[in-house]
Design a protein around this motif. Structure first.
Motif, mmCIF file in Angstrom:
data_model
loop_
_atom_site.group_PDB
_atom_site.id
_atom_site.type_symbol
_atom_site.label_atom_id
_atom_site.label_comp_id
_atom_site.label_asym_id
_atom_site.label_seq_id
_atom_site.Cartn_x
_atom_site.Cartn_y
_atom_site.Cartn_z
ATOM 1 N N LYS A 36 0.821 -1.210 0.000
ATOM 2 C CA LYS A 36 0.000 0.000 0.000
ATOM 3 C C LYS A 36 0.857 1.262 0.000
ATOM 4 N N LYS A 37 2.001 1.215 0.673
ATOM 5 C CA LYS A 37 2.892 2.376 0.715
ATOM 6 C C LYS A 37 3.543 2.640 -0.638
ATOM 7 N N GLU A 38 3.771 1.581 -1.424
ATOM 8 C CA GLU A 38 4.449 1.729 -2.704
ATOM 9 C C GLU A 38 3.555 2.301 -3.797
ATOM 10 N N ILE A 39 2.249 2.274 -3.606
ATOM 11 C CA ILE A 39 1.334 2.792 -4.620
ATOM 12 C C ILE A 39 1.426 4.317 -4.639
ATOM 13 N N ILE A 40 1.625 4.875 -5.844
ATOM 14 C CA ILE A 40 1.676 6.330 -6.005
ATOM 15 C C ILE A 40 0.340 6.774 -6.576
ATOM 16 N N ARG A 41 -0.368 7.582 -5.815
ATOM 17 C CA ARG A 41 -1.701 8.019 -6.225
ATOM 18 C C ARG A 41 -1.653 9.413 -6.838
ATOM 19 N N LYS A 42 -2.622 9.681 -7.698
ATOM 20 C CA LYS A 42 -2.718 10.992 -8.338
ATOM 21 C C LYS A 42 -3.108 12.040 -7.290
ATOM 22 N N GLY A 43 -2.448 13.186 -7.321
ATOM 23 C CA GLY A 43 -2.752 14.257 -6.386
ATOM 24 C C GLY A 43 -2.009 14.148 -5.064
ATOM 25 N N ASP A 44 -1.148 13.172 -4.929
ATOM 26 C CA ASP A 44 -0.393 12.989 -3.694
ATOM 27 C C ASP A 44 0.729 14.025 -3.637
ATOM 28 N N PRO A 45 0.783 14.857 -2.578
ATOM 29 C CA PRO A 45 1.823 15.884 -2.513
ATOM 30 C C PRO A 45 3.234 15.312 -2.355
ATOM 31 N N MET A 46 3.352 14.095 -1.872
ATOM 32 C CA MET A 46 4.665 13.481 -1.689
ATOM 33 C C MET A 46 4.997 12.483 -2.810
ATOM 34 N N ALA A 47 4.252 12.525 -3.905
ATOM 35 C CA ALA A 47 4.445 11.559 -4.987
ATOM 36 C C ALA A 47 5.830 11.683 -5.611
ATOM 37 N N ALA A 48 6.341 12.895 -5.746
ATOM 38 C CA ALA A 48 7.660 13.087 -6.363
ATOM 39 C C ALA A 48 8.748 12.412 -5.524
ATOM 40 N N GLN A 49 8.663 12.570 -4.200
ATOM 41 C CA GLN A 49 9.663 11.951 -3.335
ATOM 42 C C GLN A 49 9.530 10.429 -3.374
ATOM 43 N N ALA A 50 8.299 9.927 -3.404
ATOM 44 C CA ALA A 50 8.088 8.480 -3.457
ATOM 45 C C ALA A 50 8.628 7.910 -4.763
ATOM 46 N N LEU A 51 8.434 8.642 -5.860
ATOM 47 C CA LEU A 51 8.945 8.185 -7.154
ATOM 48 C C LEU A 51 10.469 8.154 -7.154
ATOM 49 N N LYS A 52 11.092 9.188 -6.584
ATOM 50 C CA LYS A 52 12.557 9.210 -6.491
ATOM 51 C C LYS A 52 13.062 8.026 -5.670
ATOM 52 N N LYS A 53 12.353 7.737 -4.569
ATOM 53 C CA LYS A 53 12.757 6.630 -3.706
ATOM 54 C C LYS A 53 12.660 5.300 -4.449
ATOM 55 N N GLN A 54 11.577 5.118 -5.215
ATOM 56 C CA GLN A 54 11.410 3.884 -5.980
ATOM 57 C C GLN A 54 12.513 3.751 -7.028
ATOM 58 N N VAL A 55 12.853 4.854 -7.693
ATOM 59 C CA VAL A 55 13.891 4.826 -8.717
ATOM 60 C C VAL A 55 15.235 4.483 -8.078
ATOM 61 N N GLN A 56 15.514 5.056 -6.902
ATOM 62 C CA GLN A 56 16.773 4.765 -6.219
ATOM 63 C C GLN A 56 16.835 3.308 -5.777
ATOM 64 N N LEU A 57 15.711 2.768 -5.314
ATOM 65 C CA LEU A 57 15.690 1.373 -4.885
ATOM 66 C C LEU A 57 15.901 0.423 -6.056
ATOM 67 N N LYS A 58 15.327 0.765 -7.207
ATOM 68 C CA LYS A 58 15.479 -0.084 -8.384
ATOM 69 C C LYS A 58 16.845 0.096 -9.036
ATOM 70 N N GLY A 59 17.481 1.239 -8.792
ATOM 71 C CA GLY A 59 18.802 1.490 -9.354
ATOM 72 C C GLY A 59 18.759 1.900 -10.812
ATOM 73 N N GLY A 60 17.631 2.321 -11.289
ATOM 74 C CA GLY A 60 17.496 2.714 -12.689
ATOM 75 C C GLY A 60 17.452 4.218 -12.842
ATOM 76 N N ARG A 61 17.384 4.626 -14.110
ATOM 77 C CA ARG A 61 17.270 6.056 -14.389
ATOM 78 C C ARG A 61 15.823 6.485 -14.243
ATOM 79 N N GLU A 62 15.651 7.725 -13.841
ATOM 80 C CA GLU A 62 14.302 8.260 -13.693
ATOM 81 C C GLU A 62 13.775 8.653 -15.063
ATOM 82 N N LYS A 63 12.611 8.139 -15.425
ATOM 83 C CA LYS A 63 12.015 8.455 -16.711
ATOM 84 C C LYS A 63 10.884 9.445 -16.469
ATOM 85 N N LEU A 64 10.960 10.592 -17.118
ATOM 86 C CA LEU A 64 9.924 11.596 -16.950
ATOM 87 C C LEU A 64 8.720 11.212 -17.788
ATOM 88 N N THR A 65 7.564 11.160 -17.161
ATOM 89 C CA THR A 65 6.350 10.849 -17.899
ATOM 90 C C THR A 65 5.539 12.098 -18.165
#
Length: 122
Positions: A36-65
């Motif tokens: 439940k914590k890993e789900i990024i919801r629309k309108g979440d004010p902390m979504a950018a930080q959560a996305l960065k954290k997921q990208v860092q955990l996966k070790g991949g490049r951040e892809k801008l959507t």
């Protein structure tokens, strides 16, 4: 093909893990809480930080959507639509949008002035 294979392998691992789990899930289920914590919801004010954290955990490049236009502020339009990220800032319209907005604002202004004039001596 490689991505599809890896996603299938991940799905198979998930299924085997769920098979060995009990049917009932409780409030203090750590795995469910983490999902439940890993789900990024629309309108979440902390979504950018959560996305960065997921990208860092996966070790991949951040892809801008969602690309955003970062140039000078555009003129307002009827529908408040932001320009695309590739817009060069040049208005190539024929002036219709400006006329529509001017008419809209002038009507509102006339009504406001009439109301103020009629209630000025009260």
């Amino acid at each position: 093909r490689r991505k599809r294979t890896s996603s299938l392998n991940q799905a198979m691992r998930e299924r085997s893990f769920v098979q060995n789990e009990s049917f009932a899930r409780f409030k203090d289920d750590v795995r469910l809480d983490q999902e439940k914590k890993e789900i990024i919801r629309k309108g979440d004010p902390m979504a950018a930080q959560a996305l960065k954290k997921q990208v860092q955990l996966k070790g991949g490049r951040e892809k801008l959507t969602n690309y955003i236009y970062k140039g000078p502020e555009p003129k307002p339009n009827r529908f408040n639509i932001r320009p695309g990220y590739r817009w060069d800032g040049v208005d190539r319209g024929n002036g219709f949008e400006d006329k529509v907005l001017a008419c809209k604002y002038s009507k509102h202004r006339k009504k406001e002035d009439a109301y103020r004039w009629s209630s000025a001596d009260m």
